[in-house]
Design a protein around this motif. Structure first.
Motif, PDB file in Angstrom:
ATOM      1  N   ILE A  57       0.724  -1.140  -0.161  1.00 46.78           N
ATOM      2  CA  ILE A  57      -0.060  -0.128  -0.183  1.00 46.78           C
ATOM      3  C   ILE A  57       0.735   1.172   0.101  1.00 46.78           C
ATOM      4  O   ILE A  57       0.644   2.264  -0.641  1.00 46.78           O
ATOM      5  CB  ILE A  57      -1.007  -0.138   1.290  1.00 46.78           C
ATOM      6  CG1 ILE A  57      -1.698  -1.257   1.141  1.00 46.78           C
ATOM      7  CG2 ILE A  57      -1.579   1.395   1.301  1.00 46.78           C
ATOM      8  CD1 ILE A  57      -2.797  -1.410   2.240  1.00 46.78           C
ATOM      9  N   ARG A 115       2.384   1.830  -3.445  1.00 43.98           N
ATOM     10  CA  ARG A 115       1.217   2.447  -4.190  1.00 43.98           C
ATOM     11  C   ARG A 115       1.269   3.847  -4.068  1.00 43.98           C
ATOM     12  O   ARG A 115       0.990   4.660  -5.021  1.00 43.98           O
ATOM     13  CB  ARG A 115       0.293   1.707  -4.264  1.00 43.98           C
ATOM     14  CG  ARG A 115       0.130   0.327  -4.792  1.00 43.98           C
ATOM     15  CD  ARG A 115      -1.118  -0.528  -4.583  1.00 43.98           C
ATOM     16  NE  ARG A 115      -1.035  -1.776  -5.108  1.00 43.98           N
ATOM     17  CZ  ARG A 115      -1.353  -2.260  -6.184  1.00 43.98           C
ATOM     18  NH1 ARG A 115      -1.360  -1.271  -7.251  1.00 43.98           N
ATOM     19  NH2 ARG A 115      -1.118  -3.245  -6.582  1.00 43.98           N
ATOM     20  N   LYS A 116       0.924   4.235  -2.821  1.00 45.15           N
ATOM     21  CA  LYS A 116       0.655   5.616  -2.498  1.00 45.15           C
ATOM     22  C   LYS A 116       1.779   6.435  -2.935  1.00 45.15           C
ATOM     23  O   LYS A 116       1.807   7.620  -3.168  1.00 45.15           O
ATOM     24  CB  LYS A 116       0.594   5.748  -1.127  1.00 45.15           C
ATOM     25  CG  LYS A 116      -0.884   5.081  -0.600  1.00 45.15           C
ATOM     26  CD  LYS A 116      -1.311   5.894   0.800  1.00 45.15           C
ATOM     27  CE  LYS A 116      -2.842   5.571   0.772  1.00 45.15           C
ATOM     28  NZ  LYS A 116      -3.449   6.531   1.960  1.00 45.15           N
ATOM     29  N   ARG A 139      -6.437   7.503  -2.879  1.00 47.69           N
ATOM     30  CA  ARG A 139      -6.998   6.768  -2.025  1.00 47.69           C
ATOM     31  C   ARG A 139      -8.044   5.962  -2.629  1.00 47.69           C
ATOM     32  O   ARG A 139      -8.370   4.737  -2.536  1.00 47.69           O
ATOM     33  CB  ARG A 139      -7.546   7.453  -0.687  1.00 47.69           C
ATOM     34  CG  ARG A 139      -8.187   6.519   0.273  1.00 47.69           C
ATOM     35  CD  ARG A 139      -8.548   7.020   1.684  1.00 47.69           C
ATOM     36  NE  ARG A 139      -9.104   6.254   2.195  1.00 47.69           N
ATOM     37  CZ  ARG A 139      -9.799   6.469   3.380  1.00 47.69           C
ATOM     38  NH1 ARG A 139     -10.369   7.734   3.795  1.00 47.69           N
ATOM     39  NH2 ARG A 139     -10.610   5.553   4.154  1.00 47.69           N
ATOM     40  N   LEU A 163      -6.996   2.672  -4.547  1.00 45.99           N
ATOM     41  CA  LEU A 163      -6.642   1.742  -3.710  1.00 45.99           C
ATOM     42  C   LEU A 163      -7.998   1.030  -3.230  1.00 45.99           C
ATOM     43  O   LEU A 163      -8.187  -0.077  -3.246  1.00 45.99           O
ATOM     44  CB  LEU A 163      -5.953   2.081  -2.542  1.00 45.99           C
ATOM     45  CG  LEU A 163      -4.443   2.360  -2.623  1.00 45.99           C
ATOM     46  CD1 LEU A 163      -3.725   3.140  -1.461  1.00 45.99           C
ATOM     47  CD2 LEU A 163      -3.773   1.257  -3.014  1.00 45.99           C
ATOM     48  N   GLN A 203      -9.180  -0.775  -5.864  1.00 50.41           N
ATOM     49  CA  GLN A 203      -8.314  -2.065  -5.990  1.00 50.41           C
ATOM     50  C   GLN A 203      -8.624  -3.119  -4.885  1.00 50.41           C
ATOM     51  O   GLN A 203      -8.803  -4.401  -5.322  1.00 50.41           O
ATOM     52  CB  GLN A 203      -6.692  -1.651  -5.471  1.00 50.41           C
ATOM     53  CG  GLN A 203      -5.772  -2.764  -5.494  1.00 50.41           C
ATOM     54  CD  GLN A 203      -5.571  -3.316  -7.026  1.00 50.41           C
ATOM     55  OE1 GLN A 203      -5.059  -2.750  -7.788  1.00 50.41           O
ATOM     56  NE2 GLN A 203      -6.053  -4.623  -7.144  1.00 50.41           N
ATOM     57  N   SER A 228      -6.748   1.482   2.879  1.00 47.96           N
ATOM     58  CA  SER A 228      -6.496   2.575   2.155  1.00 47.96           C
ATOM     59  C   SER A 228      -6.096   3.601   2.843  1.00 47.96           C
ATOM     60  O   SER A 228      -5.544   4.729   2.064  1.00 47.96           O
ATOM     61  CB  SER A 228      -7.732   2.981   0.821  1.00 47.96           C
ATOM     62  OG  SER A 228      -8.671   3.430   1.684  1.00 47.96           O
TER      63      SER A 228
END
Lengths: 247, 802
Positions: free
Chosen positions: B319, B322-323, B329, B332, B335, B404
């Motif tokens: 996470i 990705r961020k 957000r 995510l 996702q 997220s």
């Protein structure tokens, strides 16, 4: 107190077999302070795990106070360990969900000490380590130095004969580091045997003797200070543990 | 262009979700398995519920059809007695007198009929007759013939498809002749088989005009179902008012002396679920089953959500990366929703498949002939889509929002994050799951105990070794012959007969005792053969059993000179203000039968244990018997039955012998309770299983998360037992909380359920403890495996610093 002869340990993955300890031999007398040094991957931590009865050697002999312990099963090792050995880790390894007091109390719970006596002994050791005022705090609320003092307190609360320290100052700044080394020296002077793994030449100087390792073998030994042996017997729950009892 | 990017993005979500699910086989497997079970059970129960809800709604004019019931109240009755059968006059009068009534039809069900087709004899248990307008009012699909005139002519007969095939194979049935009661009937139509969700059930239906009963319009006896078709659905109240006026006028003499009689109306679509006259308590079961269906699905969703968030710590790094790389957000959230959608989609597909396979078996258990016919396509597709959206969001939303939320830096470190609130919610959800599971176990045990009680309590009537033969085709004159022929068999110890099955006596009569000036009292009564009381072992408290002379006195011609001997139960005597001693010898009159009280019987249950024992009278009368009761000497019942069959064949070579054990007839009264018990049983097992799947998954993750802590504790001297106990006790504590919450819940619902029985067990609290122990044991077995594994592991591995 400790005598290892031709100690061997392998780590095997599917394809490669790594030799961690290669016929390593040395001995440590009761009351001695020994530093073990060497580059990463030389087998220091593996050695410490075996000495701490956390892990089994694959070959060789390991005499702990004249008892051969290399063939011991988990239960016997645990029994010997909890009465005689204290651990101090680089990353402190305190349990986040427990308070300072509860962390230090744990070894006493596992050795079956009664509640009132536990409180007394924990308070005494916290006092000695000068973190009494933090007894109700959680590890996350303390500085690194304070955390390591708690870890040392936890390691000594059971009055172990042997303390194994794995880079105890590795996560600390120099002043906190010196303070912890001071604590260990004090304990050693009071009669506790200490084996410490370290990368720091500075820390190693606190010891009587430095064992240098490379690729699972001992390369050199430097004697830094005179040390006069004064053997003390191993104990279990306050009584004396004779070799026959352990077997 | 934007939409193309969008598509790529969505495809990317699903690709990554797919890989993630594949990598985490344990979580995926556990979530999937739980959800498949949840979806399958939900669909099965939904099928059942849909089947119930659509009862009688398939008629085109369903909203305008009303069903009439008949109500009767004597001065001493607290409430009126309501019956679904009505006098023959209701329909013709309503049609003639009330302008709101467009059409009307009577429906009368025969007992067994022998149908001769060619030289083949068929015993039909489900034959009815109905007025010509029947098929105008109700929409049954005609395969042969037409609805307008199928029932116009006397002795015309409409068959269902199955019956037609049974009689004629693949030949055309229309125009063929069959013989019933020595009369020739012509097949005037063939209709599709009656759907299971129809109150009207029959295999063959004849014209009402074929029967003698069609010739007289009477208010004096009630045996027909009456249906009215109104011009407008809203006119029911108006018709009800007019009917009341009519009956008030018609029965004005009776009203003057305190009796009340009236005709009530109900929309046909409400009859099955809401009417007190429809058998069973369908609505209660709909509530129970809806509850189970939703709870089970919820529990499966919770598994998924719990496992996802438990896994969170492992995915924090992902996470964080990705961020850092710019994921918002919302990306995510999508996702994680994609993962939930894949799992949900897959489990719905497999769940539908499983439900499809289990449908026949479930129909068997639920005792409802449900099939995919209830999976009406539009409904079904709608249901599936709703299910998909609901489960995806219920199971996926919480993990998506929680996971997220983390700040990238903290998430990257992957350590020292407070999961406090998440852990608490997760624990609450486990408590919820186990509360439901344990409450189900408790309910199951209580129902079982009550059913055991029903089966084994002494009802004051010995049902053992009693075989009940259908005597509706035997005239009362022939009974003596049948009895004496059967008695020749040495495995038979006695033979008697009764109007009704003695475990479910329904006949409503009125009794007056004494000089005739006293008030009448409503009483259940049953005409029997003189050996009835001794055969069934009913205890006589005062007076003596019926004798041959009692039999002779009720066979005197003309009727007026007959002398009846009555036996009353304790309750009847008490309600009449008499005692067992004072009652004996008192003159009495039951619906015109003049006689005296000969004996007082100990109270016995003559209807289901749902009802209190009410007053009953039994008397010898040889006009009609519905059942012949054969008491065997014990031993092999199969042998006795084959002997009975031989005797029967020699007496009635053309008639089929229909028999049942009295014990089975008694058990049949509790069919719906038994069904609930079975269903509860099955679903509590599934609920606890799905809950345990989740618990197992959680125990795996907890052991993983606490790996380091376990290592430290072991280094400090904790034994394997201590570590195992620590890990399991955390979970077991949740189960204990669940038990504490489940107990009052189960107590509340089961008290309500037991309230439905006049004869019931005391609330068995020990069973609550047992249920709790079962829950604990199952939970312990589930988590201890993982706990022991974690405790055995070498601490060196978990403490190694990277």
């Amino acid at each position: 107190m400790i005598k290892i002869t031709d100690l061997e340990k392998y780590y095997a993955t599917e394809e490669v077999r790594t030799i961690a300890l290669n016929k390593l031999s040395f001995s440590v007398k009761t009351g001695e302070f020994v530093a073990v040094m060497g580059p990463s991957g030389c087998g220091k931590s593996t050695l410490l795990n075996i000495l701490g009865l956390l892990d089994d050697p694959d070959g060789g002999s390991f005499m702990f106070n004249d008892i051969e312990v290399s063939g011991f099963n988990e239960r016997k090792r645990a029994e010997l360990r909890k009465h005689n050995i204290g651990f101090v880790f680089q990353s402190f390894n305190l349990i986040d969900e427990l308070t300072v007091f509860e962390n230090v109390e744990l070894p006493l719970i596992y050795t079956g000490v009664k509640s009132a006596e536990r409180k007394e002994r924990v308070d005494a050791v916290l006092e000695k380590m000068q973190i009494m005022h933090r007894r109700k705090h959680f590890p996350q609320q303390l500085s690194g130095g304070q955390q390591q003092r708690v870890a040392v307190a936890r390691a000594v609360v059971n009055n172990p004969k042997l303390i194994l320290a794995d880079e105890p100052t590795g996560n600390l700044d120099s002043s906190n580091g010196n303070e912890v080394m001071g604590l260990l020296t004090e304990l050693n002077e009071a009669g506790t045997t200490i084996i410490m793994v370290t990368h720091s030449e500075h820390d190693a100087k606190y010891s009587h003797r430095i064992i240098r390792m490379l690729d699972g073998q001992k390369v050199t030994e430097n004697i830094l200070a005179d040390f006069k042996s004064s053997e003390r017997p191993l104990t279990t729950e306050g009584g004396t543990l004779t070799p026959a009892e352990v077997k | 262009m934007r939409s193309l990017e969008h598509n790529i993005m969505i495809r990317n979500y699903f690709k990554i979700a797919y890989r993630n699910l594949l990598r985490n086989k344990l979580t995926t497997g556990l979530s999937l398995f739980g959800l498949i079970l949840g979806v399958a059970c939900f669909l099965l129960l939904a099928t059942y519920i849909l089947n119930e809800l659509r009862y009688d709604t398939f008629h085109d004019k369903a909203d305008r059809i009303v069903f009439a019931n008949f109500n009767y109240q004597s001065p001493s009755d607290i409430t009126a007695e309501r019956s679904q059968v009505t006098p023959t006059a209701v329909v013709p009068v309503a049609k003639r007198e009330f302008s709101e009534v467009e059409e009307g039809a009577r429906f009368y069900r025969f007992n067994n009929r022998e149908v001769l087709v060619g030289n083949q004899n068929f015993n039909e248990k489900n034959m009815a007759i109905a007025d010509a307008s029947f098929f105008n009012i109700f929409s049954f699909n005609f395969l042969e013939g037409n609805p307008e005139d199928a029932l116009k002519q006397p002795n015309h007969l409409v068959l269902t498809k199955t019956t037609a095939q049974k009689y004629f194979g693949n030949r055309k049935a229309l125009g063929q002749l069959v013989e019933i009661d020595n009369k020739s009937w012509k097949i005037s139509g063939v209709i599709d088989d009656i759907p299971t969700y129809s109150t009207l059930q029959f295999d063959l239906i004849g014209a009402y005009g074929s029967s003698e009963r069609s010739k007289t319009e009477t208010w004096n006896s009630a045996n027909d179902w009456s249906f009215l078709l109104l011009h407008k659905a809203s006119q029911m109240e108006a018709v009800q008012k007019k009917l009341n006026q009519y009956t008030n006028y018609l029965f004005s003499d009776d009203y003057a002396s305190g009796y009340k009689m009236w005709i009530g109306l109900e929309p046909i679509t409400r009859v099955h679920l809401h009417s007190e006259i429809s058998s069973g308590n369908a609505l209660t079961y709909i509530y129970i089953f809806s509850g189970i269906a939703i709870l089970l699905l919820l529990i499966a969703c919770i598994n998924f959500a719990n496992l996802m968030t438990a896994k969170a710590s492992e995915r924090l790094k992902e996470i964080g990366i990705r961020k850092t790389l710019g994921a918002a957000r919302v990306n995510l959230i999508f996702q994680f929703l994609a993962e939930s959608a894949i799992i949900t989609g897959l489990s719905i597909i497999l769940g539908v498949l499983l439900a499809f396979l289990l449908l026949p078996a479930f129909g068997n258990v639920a005792n409802a002939e449900i099939g995919t016919q209830s999976w009406n396509l539009t409904y079904f597709v709608g249901l599936i889509i709703t299910l998909f959206v609901l489960v995806t969001s219920v199971a996926g939303a919480w993990p998506a929002l929680v996971l997220s939320k983390f700040k990238p830096v903290l998430a990257l470190k992957g350590k020292n994050l407070s999961f406090g609130s998440t852990a608490l919610l997760r624990k609450s959800l486990v408590v919820f799951q186990f509360t439901i599971s344990i409450a189900f176990i408790m309910a199951t045990l209580v129902t079982k105990k009550q059913l055991y009680f029903i089966q084994h309590t002494d009802t004051g009537l010995n049902r053992n070794n009693v075989i009940m033969l259908d005597a509706s085709n035997v005239t009362s004159g022939e009974l003596a012959t049948v009895q004496s022929e059967l008695r020749k068999n040495e495995t038979i110890s006695s033979v008697t007969a009764a109007y009704d099955a003695p475990v479910n006596v329904q006949g409503g009569y009125t009794i007056s005792v004494g000089t005739g000036l006293e008030d009448d009292m409503s009483i259940t009564a049953v005409p029997v053969d003189k050996d009835f009381v001794s055969t069934l072992g009913i205890k006589i408290l005062a007076g003596t059993d019926f004798t041959l002379s009692d039999e002779k006195l009720v066979k005197i011609e003309p009727n007026e000179n007959r002398q009846y001997a009555f036996m009353l139960n304790e309750k009847a005597v008490e309600n009449l203000g008499l005692t067992a001693e004072t009652a004996i010898g008192q003159p009495a009159n039951i619906n015109g039968r003049q006689g005296f009280i000969k004996a007082v019987l100990q109270d016995f249950n003559f209807t289901s244990l749902h009802e209190k024992i009410s007053p009953i009278a039994i008397f010898v009368e040889y006009d009609y018997f519905g059942e012949i009761l054969v008491k065997t000497a014990g031993g092999n019942p199969t042998l006795t039955i084959s002997e009975i069959e031989k005797t029967w064949q020699s007496l009635y070579p053309d008639k089929t012998l229909n028999y049942t054990f009295l014990d089975d007839a008694y058990a049949a009264l509790y069919k719906s309770e038994k069904r609930t018990a079975t269903i509860l049983n099955i679903f509590s097992a599934i609920t606890i299983m799905v809950s345990c799947l989740g618990l197992f998954g959680l125990s795996v993750f907890t052991a993983m998360q606490r790996q380091k802590e376990i290592g430290i504790r072991k280094v400090l001297g904790a034994s394997i037992t201590q570590v195992t106990a620590m890990l399991t006790s955390d979970f077991l504590r949740l189960v204990v909380i669940a038990i504490i919450i489940a107990a009052p819940l189960a107590w509340y619902f089961m008290t309500g359920w037991l309230q439905g029985f006049a004869f019931k067990i005391r609330m068995p609290y020990d069973l609550f403890l047992l249920a709790g122990a079962i829950g604990l044991l199952i939970a312990f077995l589930t988590v201890s495996f993982q706990a022991i594994k974690a405790a055995i592991a070498n601490p060196v591995k978990s403490l190694r610093t990277e």
